[in-house]
Motif scaffolding. Structure first.
Motif, mmCIF file in Angstrom:
data_model
loop_
_atom_site.group_PDB
_atom_site.id
_atom_site.type_symbol
_atom_site.label_atom_id
_atom_site.label_comp_id
_atom_site.label_asym_id
_atom_site.label_seq_id
_atom_site.Cartn_x
_atom_site.Cartn_y
_atom_site.Cartn_z
ATOM 1 N N GLY A 325 1.983 0.260 -18.330
ATOM 2 C CA GLY A 325 3.390 -0.034 -18.141
ATOM 3 C C GLY A 325 3.721 -0.419 -16.712
ATOM 4 O O GLY A 325 2.849 -0.468 -15.827
ATOM 5 N N SER A 326 4.981 -0.690 -16.470
ATOM 6 C CA SER A 326 5.458 -1.105 -15.157
ATOM 7 C C SER A 326 5.547 0.098 -14.214
ATOM 8 O O SER A 326 6.106 1.133 -14.574
ATOM 9 N N HIS A 327 4.996 -0.061 -13.014
ATOM 10 C CA HIS A 327 5.020 1.025 -12.048
ATOM 11 C C HIS A 327 6.451 1.362 -11.629
ATOM 12 O O HIS A 327 6.836 2.539 -11.564
ATOM 13 N N GLN A 328 7.227 0.324 -11.352
ATOM 14 C CA GLN A 328 8.583 0.563 -10.877
ATOM 15 C C GLN A 328 9.437 1.236 -11.944
ATOM 16 O O GLN A 328 10.211 2.150 -11.649
ATOM 17 N N GLU A 329 9.280 0.822 -13.191
ATOM 18 C CA GLU A 329 10.064 1.434 -14.259
ATOM 19 C C GLU A 329 9.676 2.897 -14.467
ATOM 20 O O GLU A 329 10.546 3.746 -14.699
ATOM 21 N N ARG A 330 8.411 3.192 -14.350
ATOM 22 C CA ARG A 330 7.980 4.579 -14.534
ATOM 23 C C ARG A 330 8.470 5.452 -13.382
ATOM 24 O O ARG A 330 8.824 6.615 -13.581
ATOM 25 N N LEU A 331 8.447 4.902 -12.176
ATOM 26 C CA LEU A 331 8.975 5.654 -11.044
ATOM 27 C C LEU A 331 10.481 5.869 -11.175
ATOM 28 O O LEU A 331 11.002 6.927 -10.799
ATOM 29 N N ASP A 332 11.161 4.878 -11.705
ATOM 30 C CA ASP A 332 12.604 4.999 -11.846
ATOM 31 C C ASP A 332 12.983 6.071 -12.872
ATOM 32 O O ASP A 332 14.079 6.622 -12.808
ATOM 33 N N GLU A 333 12.072 6.367 -13.804
ATOM 34 C CA GLU A 333 12.344 7.423 -14.781
ATOM 35 C C GLU A 333 12.446 8.791 -14.123
ATOM 36 O O GLU A 333 13.156 9.670 -14.629
ATOM 37 N N ILE A 334 11.755 8.972 -13.018
ATOM 38 C CA ILE A 334 11.756 10.265 -12.338
ATOM 39 C C ILE A 334 12.318 10.115 -10.919
ATOM 40 O O ILE A 334 11.863 10.790 -9.988
ATOM 41 N N ARG A 335 13.292 9.258 -10.749
ATOM 42 C CA ARG A 335 13.809 8.977 -9.408
ATOM 43 C C ARG A 335 14.415 10.210 -8.745
ATOM 44 O O ARG A 335 14.443 10.318 -7.520
ATOM 45 N N ASP A 336 14.914 11.152 -9.548
ATOM 46 C CA ASP A 336 15.491 12.367 -8.964
ATOM 47 C C ASP A 336 14.431 13.255 -8.329
ATOM 48 O O ASP A 336 14.765 14.178 -7.580
ATOM 49 N N PHE A 337 13.167 13.003 -8.635
ATOM 50 C CA PHE A 337 12.095 13.823 -8.067
ATOM 51 C C PHE A 337 11.866 13.493 -6.600
ATOM 52 O O PHE A 337 11.406 14.347 -5.829
ATOM 53 N N PHE A 338 12.181 12.271 -6.165
ATOM 54 C CA PHE A 338 11.895 11.826 -4.812
ATOM 55 C C PHE A 338 13.101 12.091 -3.913
ATOM 56 O O PHE A 338 14.176 11.504 -4.105
ATOM 57 N N PRO A 339 12.951 12.960 -2.913
ATOM 58 C CA PRO A 339 14.074 13.227 -2.005
ATOM 59 C C PRO A 339 14.271 12.087 -1.016
ATOM 60 O O PRO A 339 13.322 11.364 -0.659
ATOM 61 N N GLU A 340 15.471 11.910 -0.585
ATOM 62 C CA GLU A 340 15.760 10.883 0.407
ATOM 63 C C GLU A 340 15.140 11.259 1.753
ATOM 64 O O GLU A 340 14.897 12.432 2.046
ATOM 65 N N SER A 341 14.887 10.226 2.564
ATOM 66 C CA SER A 341 14.321 10.381 3.913
ATOM 67 C C SER A 341 12.921 10.991 3.891
ATOM 68 O O SER A 341 12.473 11.561 4.884
ATOM 69 N N SER A 342 12.227 10.892 2.782
ATOM 70 C CA SER A 342 10.869 11.423 2.686
ATOM 71 C C SER A 342 9.860 10.297 2.862
ATOM 72 O O SER A 342 10.192 9.114 2.770
ATOM 73 N N PHE A 343 8.621 10.680 3.104
ATOM 74 C CA PHE A 343 7.532 9.713 3.196
ATOM 75 C C PHE A 343 7.005 9.435 1.791
ATOM 76 O O PHE A 343 6.661 10.354 1.048
ATOM 77 N N PHE A 344 6.921 8.166 1.440
ATOM 78 C CA PHE A 344 6.440 7.719 0.135
ATOM 79 C C PHE A 344 5.056 7.118 0.340
ATOM 80 O O PHE A 344 4.912 5.973 0.773
ATOM 81 N N ILE A 345 4.003 7.901 0.054
ATOM 82 C CA ILE A 345 2.622 7.467 0.294
ATOM 83 C C ILE A 345 2.072 6.898 -1.012
ATOM 84 O O ILE A 345 1.809 7.629 -1.963
ATOM 85 N N TRP A 346 1.896 5.585 -1.043
ATOM 86 C CA TRP A 346 1.444 4.885 -2.246
ATOM 87 C C TRP A 346 -0.058 4.650 -2.154
ATOM 88 O O TRP A 346 -0.541 3.922 -1.287
ATOM 89 N N ILE A 347 -0.843 5.294 -3.030
ATOM 90 C CA ILE A 347 -2.301 5.173 -3.043
ATOM 91 C C ILE A 347 -2.680 4.305 -4.233
ATOM 92 O O ILE A 347 -2.617 4.743 -5.386
ATOM 93 N N SER A 348 -3.071 3.081 -3.957
ATOM 94 C CA SER A 348 -3.319 2.118 -5.026
ATOM 95 C C SER A 348 -4.110 0.947 -4.476
ATOM 96 O O SER A 348 -3.995 0.611 -3.293
ATOM 97 N N PRO A 349 -4.913 0.285 -5.319
ATOM 98 C CA PRO A 349 -5.611 -0.933 -4.868
ATOM 99 C C PRO A 349 -4.748 -2.182 -4.938
ATOM 100 O O PRO A 349 -5.173 -3.245 -4.486
ATOM 101 N N LEU A 350 -3.575 -2.067 -5.522
ATOM 102 C CA LEU A 350 -2.732 -3.244 -5.713
ATOM 103 C C LEU A 350 -2.231 -3.787 -4.381
ATOM 104 O O LEU A 350 -1.822 -3.034 -3.497
ATOM 105 N N ALA A 351 -2.278 -5.089 -4.246
ATOM 106 C CA ALA A 351 -1.763 -5.774 -3.060
ATOM 107 C C ALA A 351 -1.109 -7.072 -3.526
ATOM 108 O O ALA A 351 -1.520 -8.169 -3.163
#
Length: 416
Positions: A325-351
């Motif tokens: 599935g879509s990464h952005q859509e899956r992240l948006d499903e749990i958007r309340d889990f991510f606090p504001e002003s936090s570091f978002f460390i994305w570990i992925s081979p995608l470029a």
């Protein structure tokens, strides 16, 4: 009765069983039609031999019992990381009434993803009906392992009949992901100015004046840091330990989408990078959380405690790249889990555009994105790539690694 029935069923399917049955039948016919002492003695000898085979099958190796203990090859504490070997010690308890010349032991070890390994070796029983088998496994990869039923085979003292027996000595163990020591992460350096309006104030890890405890003296500590009272009591140099200023929370997001990885080694590298960062966060007392985008969305709230960090590590033991599935859509499903002003460390081979959309989503949530790109071996992370340049223009930090050994230098250097 059930053992006798099982013996009969297994014997009927054996070629040796029919050979022995044919021999006994021939001796019986010879006794009936020929008669005499010779035929009677021959029939009696074959009958006694058949009784011995029957008793060996019922109360011989079928009654075998065993106990398994597992040790690490380099020590007694059984804690394995990927690439380590395990030492398996199998204690066998055999019936004492019927002697067995030797035993062939076969074990099957299964991994959580369906892979399996078979081990087979022979052992000679001792006089007291005991035997011990010790062997080492090959270097193990990350995952959860368990042993199936142990199969034992043996022949009688004449070498004519083969008997089999199985016993259950269930054992499970887990192999942790590979990790590497990260001495420094420039993301948390007080002298590192991260681009973007979200980090206009430098996120430093400066010490406060509040004493948090006492630690061992480290070469280079100032005299003002020495705790003279603790030094006098213990007889060794002790230094004061101060509390640090709080840092924004850090969320590690592991891409576990099946379409993102070309090889399984590339995904193993991503898991090892994630595990190494968790160990770094525990050592530096950084509030760090974890989110994995596999078949099931798993998330662990940011925490500094050892127990919470071990739960994250244990989750990485048997995770697979089975998401879709879509990464952005899956992240948006749990958007309340991510606090504001936090570091978002994305570990992925995608470029590509997918990664760019994820970073755009993170910035909309007022987070600071950071990309750790895991590439296939041969595409080392030493040189600046076009994707690294694109990240720099977007005011996003990122590094590229193709092996776990490159991670410490890349984290300290912080390619931008």
């Amino acid at each position: 009765m059930r053992a006798l029935l099982n013996t009969w069923k297994s014997g009927v399917r054996s070629l040796k069983f029919w050979r022995v049955a044919s021999l006994w039948l021939i001796c019986l016919l010879y006794l009936l039609f020929q008669g005499g002492k010779t035929s009677f003695m021959l029939f009696a000898m074959v009958t006694l031999l058949v009784c011995y085979w029957l008793l060996s099958s019922l109360w011989g190796i079928r009654q075998i019992k065993g106990h398994r203990t597992m040790l690490s090859v380099h020590g007694e504490q059984f804690l394995l990381q990927a690439g380590d070997q395990a030492q398996i010690r199998l204690q066998l308890q055999l019936p004492r009434l019927l002697p067995l010349p030797y035993i062939i032991v076969r074990e099957v070890m299964k991994r959580h993803n369906g892979d399996s390994w078979a081990f087979e070796d022979s052992v000679i029983p001792q006089n007291r009906g005991e035997a011990e088998l010790v062997y080492n496994t090959p270097p193990l990869e990350r995952g959860q392992y368990e042993f199936a039923g142990t199969e034992c085979k043996s022949e009688d003292i004449f070498g004519l009949m083969e008997h089999k027996g199985t016993f259950q000595a269930a054992a499970q163990f887990r192999v942790l992901p590979r990790t590497v020591f990260i001495p420094h992460w420039q993301l948390y350096s007080r002298n590192s100015r991260l681009p973007g309006p979200e980090t206009a104030v430098s996120n430093s890890r400066r010490e406060t004046t509040q004493i948090n405890g006492v630690r061992d003296y480290v070469y280079g500590d100032r005299i003002s840091r020495i705790h003279w009272g603790a030094t006098a009591k213990t007889g060794t140099w002790k230094s004061k330990e101060f509390e640090h200023e709080s840092l924004p929370k850090t969320i590690l997001v592991l891409d576990a989408n099946a379409s993102s990885y070309k090889t399984s080694q590339q995904f193993e590298l991503a898991v090892s990078v994630c595990a190494s960062l968790l160990e770094y966060g525990l050592r530096e007392r950084i509030s760090m959380g974890l989110c994995t985008l596999g078949q099931e969305l798993r998330r662990f709230a940011p925490a500094e405690g050892y127990i919470e960090r071990q739960q994250m590590i244990q989750h990485l033991v048997d995770i697979n790249a089975d998401g879709s599935g879509s990464h952005q859509e899956r992240l948006d499903e749990i958007r309340d889990f991510f606090p504001e002003s936090s570091f978002f460390i994305w570990i992925s081979p995608l470029a590509d555009k997918t990664a760019a959309s994820v970073f755009g989503w993170a910035k909309m949530r007022r987070m600071t994105p950071y990309h750790i790109q895991v590439s296939v071996p041969g595409q080392g992370g030493g040189a600046r790539s076009s994707w690294q340049t694109a990240l720099h223009h977007r005011e996003i930090r990122g590094i590229q690694v193709s092996s776990l050994q490159e991670l410490p230098s890349a984290m300290g250097g912080g390619l931008t």
